[in-house]
Structure formats: structure tokens, C-alpha cells
Design an enzyme around this catalytic site. Structure first.
Site, short mmCIF file in Angstrom:
data_model
loop_
_atom_site.label_atom_id
_atom_site.label_comp_id
_atom_site.label_asym_id
_atom_site.label_seq_id
_atom_site.Cartn_x
_atom_site.Cartn_y
_atom_site.Cartn_z
N LYS A 1 24.22 79.62 50.69
CA LYS A 1 22.76 79.43 50.64
C LYS A 1 22.45 77.98 50.26
O LYS A 1 21.84 77.69 49.23
CB LYS A 1 22.13 80.41 49.65
CG LYS A 1 22.01 81.82 50.18
CD LYS A 1 20.92 81.96 51.24
CE LYS A 1 19.54 81.85 50.62
NZ LYS A 1 18.48 81.97 51.67
N ASP B 1 30.22 94.87 51.89
CA ASP B 1 29.74 96.25 51.88
C ASP B 1 28.86 96.54 53.10
O ASP B 1 28.90 97.64 53.66
CB ASP B 1 28.97 96.54 50.60
CG ASP B 1 29.89 96.84 49.42
OD1 ASP B 1 31.12 96.79 49.61
OD2 ASP B 1 29.39 97.12 48.32
#
Length: 370
Positions: A193, A254
Site C-alpha cells: 500500500k 485467506d
């Protein structure tokens, strides 16, 4: 043949049940194939806390450090929600990762053809999916200091978690990503980010520089981590190897796991740096799924992720490539034959429990050797 030292940490919840099926495979490999596995077993997580008030003992840590590889089940559950923070079940897992210096977490997201209809996405988006997510595991916000909750008075508190990365940490994880990509489709996507985080700016710079120093044959792209999450559910087959930091790797892996149909299907490997003498790496292998306390003890848990973790162990720690290939092929064969645990059940399939699924994989493994 020198013994291969495995340290087993079944843990909590469904961990011990899944481990039972792995033990049967190890026993067969020792008895019939002369594999030479020497196993010892310890306690971790809630089981360790119940026994001696900490999430892993110093004695079991010593055994983990001395082993060629650690097989880990799962930790946690509501039973231990109120234990002190430093003794919570998950602290045992974090200590293993930290003390063994397991900086690289490999999480494959593979969609077996037989399970393409089990994904929440359309079949055409996930059929043939084969992504490897490489997560930096010992740095970042999970380990950075300070990590505090401060009482400010007047009913107000302030919580601080610190995101910290040094150049060498990013260099070694990105170099491993490029090396792994060379064994696959030769493409790496780095995610961070950098638009809002200084650690992301440094991550991007170091990955780019590492790529220039000996890995320019590998295709490198960069993507903001939130955009990466969107692309994983939009067009996941665009990715080959994804490399990212500890926090984003935790979440993105995930997401990728659920593309395959169930968390109960996927293994992971956590690797350290090779030592300067033997070239061997400390390593721990574990399923991606958690302890699933709601189904623990019922004999219905899916053992495939635990078995697939053993296959990764054979491949990366012991260079038993043929055996790893056979074990992974045995999993695919059982799924092709229509056997399913409840988490991956679909119409027209045969639902089985933990023991039955484990036995079927072992029989398919045996048959492949005949």
C-alpha cells in the site's frame, strides 16, 4: 539412511484428528518404504496452556529448533478467550515463527478440477487455478514495537501497532519469490500500500531493486494490496506468485484459499533461511484452516490440508519429490472418485468423515506405488 527428524504439534480443535491421518501415512512410509522418519510430539496452543500455563514450553521449543521440520495442526478456541494475552494459544504459533526465524510463508491456492463447482466463484474463473502466495512472516505490524494499549483517562484508550520493515527483510522474501517463480510460470506480482504507507514505499523500491539484481528473467508487476484483493475475486488466474507483507499476506491468502472451495483443502509451508553449513532451512508446515472448535471431536473434519502439508514437507524439507507428487496425486484421485467431507460436499458425491477420507488417501498413495 539417516533418520529424518519430525516434531509433531497437533494443537487444539480439529488439529489432533487431522494429525491421526498423517501419522498413518508416516507409519506406512516408514514400515513399507523405509522413509526413516523419527517423530517426537509436543504441546502447543490451548493444550499447552492447560498443561503448564504457557502456549508452548521452552522444552518443546528446543525440540522444534532441533528438528529437520515441524508439522503443526491448529491452535485456539473459545475455551481460552480469557487467558492473558501473552499466553493465548496463538502466541505459541507466533513464537515458533519468530524463534525459528521462519520469514517466508508459502500458501498455495490450488483448485482441484473435481472441486471447481465448490468455489463461490464461477467454475470458469477457478478451474485450473494455481497461485502461490508468499507472505513475509516475521516482520511487519504483527511484530513491530511499540505494541501497546494506553489508558488516556476520561474513558479513552489508545491502541498502537507498529508496521516496521528493514531492507534485508524485503530483499530475502522477494528473492525467494523470484526463485520460486522460476519453477512455475515465471511471474511475480508484489502487493503493498505505497499510496498511504511508508513501509509500502520501501517495499516497492526494494522489490524493484532486487529484481534488477539477477532476476530480470522473471516478469515483475506491482499492485496495491486492496486492488489485489479485488482482482483475486475478479480474475484470479492472472496471478502466478504473489509476494506481500505479513498483514496483507495474512488476508490475501485467506481470500485466495476460499477461491478453491474450502479452507480445509489448503496447506502452507513456513521456511527460514538456509544455514551456512548444510544449506538446510528450518521449516514448519501447517494447514491454512483454524482449529474449528465447533466441529472438533465429531470425526467430520477435512484432513486433506494436513495431509497436503505433509506433502509440502516431503518436497521442501526432505527433497522427497516423488513421494510428494504421489501424495498430492492421491488427494486428487480421491476427490475425482467423489469422496467428500462435509465442508466440500456437493450433490451426487459420497460424504465421508475424517478417518474415511484419510484412509482413502492412504490407499490411493499405496496404489500409485504398485
Amino acid at each position: 539412511m539417516a533418520n529424518r527428524k519430525l516434531f509433531l504439534l497437533p494443537g487444539d480443535g480439529i488439529g489432533p484428528e487431522a494429525f491421526d491421518e498423517v501419522r498413518k501415512i508416516l507409519d506406512y512410509m516408514n514400515d513399507e518404504e523405509g522413509a526413516g522418519f523419527e517423530t517426537d510430539e509436543g504441546l502447543v496452543g490451548g493444550a499447552a496452556y492447560d498443561s503448564h500455563g504457557e502456549s508452548i514450553s521452552d522444552a518443546d521449543m528446543e525440540k522444534a529448533m532441533a528438528a529437520d521440520a515441524v508439522l503443526f495442526g491448529a491452535v485456539g478456541g473459545p475455551k481460552w478467550d480469557d487467558v492473558p494475552y501473552d499466553q493465548r494459544p496463538e502466541a505459541g504459533l507466533l513464537r515458533l515463527r519468530k524463534d525459528m526465524q521462519l520469514f517466508a510463508n508459502l500458501r498455495p491456492a490450488i483448485c482441484y478440477p473435481a472441486l471447481a463447482n465448490s468455489s463461490s466463484l464461477k467454475k470458469e474463473l477457478v478451474e485450473g487455478l494455481d497461485i502461490l502466495i508468499l507472505r513475509e512472516l516475521t516482520g511487519g505490524v504483527y511484530f513491530g514495537d511499540p505494541k501497546t494499549i494506553t489508558d488516556l483517562g476520561n474513558g479513552q484508550k489508545r491502541a498502537i501497532d507498529t508496521q516496521v520493515y528493514d531492507t534485508y527483510e524485503i530483499e530475502r522474501i522477494s528473492a525467494m519469490a523470484f526463485e520460486l517463480a522460476r519453477t512455475r510460470s515465471n511471474r511475480v506480482c508484489s502487493m503493498e500500500k505505497r499510496n498511504v504507507m511508508k513501509s509500502g514505499v520501501l517495499w516497492n523500491e526494494v522489490v524493484t531493486e532486487t529484481h534488477k539484481r539477477g532476476f530480470e528473467d522473471v516478469e515483475l508487476s506491482h499492485m496495491l494490496a486492496d486492488a489485489g484483493g479485488m482482482q483475486l475475486v475478479r480474475a484470479p488466474k492472472q496471478f502466478d506468485v504473489i509476494v506481500t507483507d505479513n498483514l496483507f499476506g495474512d488476508m490475501l491468502s485467506d481470500v485466495a484459499a476460499m477461491l478453491t472451495g474450502s479452507l480445509g483443502m489448503l496447506p502452507s509451508a513456513s521456511l527460514g533461511a538456509p544455514d551456512g553449513v548444510t544449506g538446510k532451512r528450518k521449516a514448519m508446515y501447517e494447514p491454512v484452516h483454524g482449529s474449528a472448535p465447533d466441529i472438533a471431536g465429531q470425526g467430520i473434519a477435512n484432513p486433506i490440508a494436513m495431509i497436503a502439508s505433509l506433502a509440502m514437507c516431503l518436497r521442501y524439507s526432505f527433497e522427497m519429490i516423488a513421494e510428494a507428487d504421489r501424495l498430492e496425486a492421491a488427494i486428487a484421485k480421491v476427490l475425482d472418485d467423489g469422496l467428500r467431507t462435509g465442508d466440500i460436499m456437493s450433490d451426487g458425491m459420497q460424504q465421508v468423515g475424517t478417518t474415511e477420507m484419510g484412509a482413502a488417501v492412504l490407499e490411493a498413495y499405496k496404489a500409485a506405488a504398485a
